[in-house]
Design a protein around this motif. Structure first.
Motif, mmCIF file in Angstrom:
data_model
loop_
_atom_site.group_PDB
_atom_site.id
_atom_site.type_symbol
_atom_site.label_atom_id
_atom_site.label_comp_id
_atom_site.label_asym_id
_atom_site.label_seq_id
_atom_site.Cartn_x
_atom_site.Cartn_y
_atom_site.Cartn_z
ATOM 1 N N UNK A 380 33.715 49.065 35.097
ATOM 2 C CA UNK A 380 33.359 48.181 33.983
ATOM 3 C C UNK A 380 32.099 47.373 34.312
ATOM 4 N N UNK A 381 32.030 46.870 35.568
ATOM 5 C CA UNK A 381 30.847 46.091 35.956
ATOM 6 C C UNK A 381 29.582 46.938 35.935
ATOM 7 N N UNK A 392 32.319 49.401 28.985
ATOM 8 C CA UNK A 392 32.905 48.455 29.938
ATOM 9 C C UNK A 392 34.236 47.926 29.419
ATOM 10 N N UNK A 393 34.287 47.609 28.127
ATOM 11 C CA UNK A 393 35.528 47.094 27.529
ATOM 12 C C UNK A 393 36.630 48.144 27.519
ATOM 13 N N UNK A 394 36.272 49.423 27.382
ATOM 14 C CA UNK A 394 37.284 50.486 27.439
ATOM 15 C C UNK A 394 37.957 50.513 28.815
ATOM 16 N N UNK A 395 37.168 50.290 29.881
ATOM 17 C CA UNK A 395 37.736 50.223 31.246
ATOM 18 C C UNK A 395 38.714 49.046 31.359
ATOM 19 N N UNK A 396 38.327 47.910 30.789
ATOM 20 C CA UNK A 396 39.186 46.729 30.832
ATOM 21 C C UNK A 396 40.483 46.987 30.075
ATOM 22 N N UNK A 406 46.652 41.193 34.530
ATOM 23 C CA UNK A 406 45.597 41.264 35.535
ATOM 24 C C UNK A 406 44.505 40.232 35.214
ATOM 25 N N UNK A 407 44.450 39.167 35.998
ATOM 26 C CA UNK A 407 43.543 38.045 35.729
ATOM 27 C C UNK A 407 42.079 38.485 35.760
ATOM 28 N N UNK A 408 41.712 39.302 36.772
ATOM 29 C CA UNK A 408 40.318 39.736 36.881
ATOM 30 C C UNK A 408 39.889 40.508 35.639
ATOM 31 N N UNK A 409 40.786 41.369 35.148
ATOM 32 C CA UNK A 409 40.469 42.155 33.950
ATOM 33 C C UNK A 409 40.362 41.259 32.728
ATOM 34 N N UNK A 410 41.273 40.290 32.604
ATOM 35 C CA UNK A 410 41.228 39.368 31.469
ATOM 36 C C UNK A 410 39.940 38.540 31.478
ATOM 37 N N UNK A 411 39.531 38.091 32.662
ATOM 38 C CA UNK A 411 38.286 37.307 32.758
ATOM 39 C C UNK A 411 37.079 38.156 32.390
ATOM 40 N N UNK A 429 41.709 36.791 25.174
ATOM 41 C CA UNK A 429 41.742 36.969 26.633
ATOM 42 C C UNK A 429 41.916 35.622 27.341
ATOM 43 N N UNK A 430 41.165 34.610 26.905
ATOM 44 C CA UNK A 430 41.239 33.288 27.535
ATOM 45 C C UNK A 430 42.644 32.697 27.394
ATOM 46 N N UNK A 431 43.232 32.872 26.201
ATOM 47 C CA UNK A 431 44.591 32.336 25.985
ATOM 48 C C UNK A 431 45.616 33.040 26.862
ATOM 49 N N UNK A 432 45.417 34.346 27.104
ATOM 50 C CA UNK A 432 46.321 35.079 27.998
ATOM 51 C C UNK A 432 46.187 34.574 29.432
#
Length: 602
Positions: A380-381, A392-396, A406-411, A429-432
């Motif tokens: 994604x990066x 990139x968003x499809x990977x997330x 997964x916090x890293x993915x949500x961020x 995402x932020x709310x999750x």
């Protein structure tokens, strides 16, 4: 040789074996809570007698010539020689001849313990205690067996039984301390161990106390015990290791290195000492020293994982990406599952901006495991660097389908959604993240900004106020509240919040500019200009401030001054030519020669 004379010689040999064992405290009456020592000379004498014994035995007609004492002596000898199978055979033979012998049962128990047959060993000690109720050695070994089986409660009971019979039994106290420590009765463990070293120079107790206080980060206390230990045993490796680690923790690198080097002076190939020295030197940028220690480990153990990984970190730090990648390949080739090393190689390549090679590594992993979150996150990066945000968003999304928390993915999902302008997704995402993490000001600030972008100003402002409840000096939040009140036309409140922010960052041109706009909206033009004049000509906002001053002068009827300022702004930044041409405030002067000249000549 006649059978009778052979039998006499046979008994004589057995007697000699028994006498030698007696002299070395390995008699048939001894109970062994640990393996008895036997030196090379004694072993050589007995082995010669055993050879004679076997020759004599072949010349004898009788099958039933061994007696209990001979069997027990031989069993004890083989136990001391660590020949446990032979030892067990003779203990069994002795016990058949004398089932009441608690020494045969106890020593057989030790033999079984050494063979890791813990339940059989326990059975031997229980049988011995059924016959003789008070055998300290039997209780002690039962405690060690329960300790090995990790039944620490029962181990503690057994060691207390020893101490009822022998209150000063040092080893029972020591193992009691170990058992209490394992059962997390740390203070009781400390008390027992301290009671040992109050009367005895007991190295193991000193070491354990050092370990306990090191684990509690009480390094000075730990070192007081370890210092005493090193007085007794100057080259004690574990003590030097602990001392070195303690000195690293309190920042005394010189003394830490001294302790690690002390180990190498007596044990040049000690891998952990080399590893700790390498990492310590790496932390203080002694790169040549560090690399030499890692390479020494790899001479001893070419595929040592920790040494290779530490070397990789150091090579990356030195920007030697190719060598670091080569180490990753070497380590991966030695592992049955090289996934972690392929990932590490991909990350190295990514950090070295070699995105194509990195992507190939991550794809290699994803061919085998389509949901590997680390590979997907870095993939994604890479797409983000290539500005392929949807890829990139499809990977997330793939990560979050298998691991929604997964916090890293949500961020990353929140950041990417912001970049593509999908504020609803970013907010989701932020709310999750907030639902599973402690509330943090940066996350709340991001949520507030998203709500503001979505036009939900009151909700955004409410979050800002919540932040200010526990951090009244948060400049970014004060600034955001000012902007929200600007949008809601609450200009006085906006100015108050901007002033609060400027109290902490008085030279922040962004806040000053917004404050000037608030005064402008209130038609307080002189105050607006005072703000704009605080923005220096080296600031990126300078041209915008000057353009705003031009507008104010136009409103005030200072047409010539307004157009002079506008001319300078357009000369500095031609983009303002288009902005000014479409500005309603300049509508009345658009047809004038002076305005046309400014627009056409700059």
């Amino acid at each position: 040789m006649s059978a009778s004379s052979a039998l006499v010689k046979f008994k004589m040999v057995n007697g000699l074996i028994g006498s030698i064992l007696d002299e070395n405290n390995i008699s048939l009456k001894s109970l062994f809570p640990k393996l008895p020592p036997i030196d090379t000379e004694t072993r050589s004498k007995i082995e010669k007698l055993l050879e004679s014994r076997e020759r004599i035995k072949m010349e004898m007609d009788e099958d039933n010539f061994d007696d209990f004492a001979d069997d027990l002596n031989l069993a004890n000898y083989f136990l001391a020689s660590r020949k446990f199978i032979d030892s067990l055979r003779y203990y069994d033979s002795a016990w058949v001849k004398n089932p009441q012998s608690y020494s045969a049962l106890c020593n057989k128990g030790l033999c079984l313990y050494k063979l890791s047959r813990l339940d059989d060993a326990l059975d031997c000690y229980n049988k011995a205690l059924n016959t003789y109720k008070n055998i300290p050695e039997a209780f002690f070994m039962k405690g060690k067996i329960f300790f090995a089986k990790q039944n620490f409660v029962e181990a503690i009971n057994q060691f207390y039984s020893v101490l009822k019979l022998e209150p000063e039994h040092i080893e029972a106290k020591y193992y009691l301390g170990k058992s209490l420590l394992k059962s997390e009765n740390i203070e009781d463990a400390k008390s027992i161990l301290d009671s040992i070293i109050a009367k005895h120079d007991h190295i193991d107790s000193l070491l354990m106390l050092g370990q306990i206080f090191t684990n509690e980060n009480n390094y000075q206390k730990a070192m007081s015990y370890l210092d005493k230990l090193l007085e007794l045993s100057p080259n004690h490796i574990d003590a030097h290791l602990l001392m070195g680690k303690s000195y690293v923790s309190i920042g005394n690198i010189g003394k830490a290195i001294s302790h690690f080097e002390n180990i190498l002076s007596t044990s040049p190939n000690h891998i952990e000492a080399h590893l700790l020295l390498g990492r310590t030197h790496m932390d203080i940028d002694n790169t040549n020293e560090a690399i030499s220690h890692f390479e020494k480990i790899l001479e001893i153990s070419p595929n040592h994982i920790d040494a290779l990984n530490s070397k990789i970190v150091l090579l990356e730090k030195l920007d030697k990406i190719d060598e670091a990648v080569e180490c990753c390949d070497h380590l991966a080739s030695s592992l049955t599952d090289p996934t972690e090393q392929i990932l590490k190689k991909g990350i190295l390549l990514f950090n070295g901006n070699r995105y194509g090679e990195a992507l190939a590594n991550f794809n290699e992993i994803l061919e085998k495991s389509q949901t590997n979150s680390v590979a997907l996150l870095y993939k994604s990066k890479i797409f983000e660097q290539k500005r392929e945000f949807q890829e990139a968003l499809l990977c997330i999304d793939t990560i979050l389908k298998s691991n929604p928390k997964n916090i890293d993915a949500l961020e990353s999902g929140a950041q990417l959604s912001l970049k593509v302008g999908n504020y609803e997704n970013a907010l989701s995402y932020i709310e999750q993240i907030l639902s599973q993490s402690p509330l943090s000001d940066p996350l709340l600030e991001t949520k507030s900004r998203l709500l503001s972008l979505l036009g939900r100003y009151e909700e955004s402002g409410q979050i800002c106020l919540e932040i200010l409840q526990h951090d009244k000096t948060n400049v970014q939040t004060l600034y955001e509240l000012g902007k929200i009140h600007m949008i809601l036309h609450n200009y006085e409140k906006a100015i108050n919040f901007f002033d609060g922010a400027l109290g902490k960052k008085p030279l922040d041109s962004k806040i000053i500019f917004e404050k000037s706009i608030a005064f402008f909206a209130q038609q307080k033009y002189d105050l607006s200009i005072l703000c704009l004049e605080q923005i220096s000509d080296s600031d990126p906002l300078y041209d915008f401030a000057q353009y705003q001053k031009s507008k104010i002068h136009m409103i005030q009827g200072n047409i010539k001054q307004s157009l002079e300022i506008l001319s300078r702004v357009i000369k500095s930044n031609s983009a303002f030519k288009f902005i000014a041409s479409n500005e309603i405030l300049f509508e009345n002067v658009k047809d004038t020669f002076l305005f046309e000249q400014i627009i056409t000549t700059n």
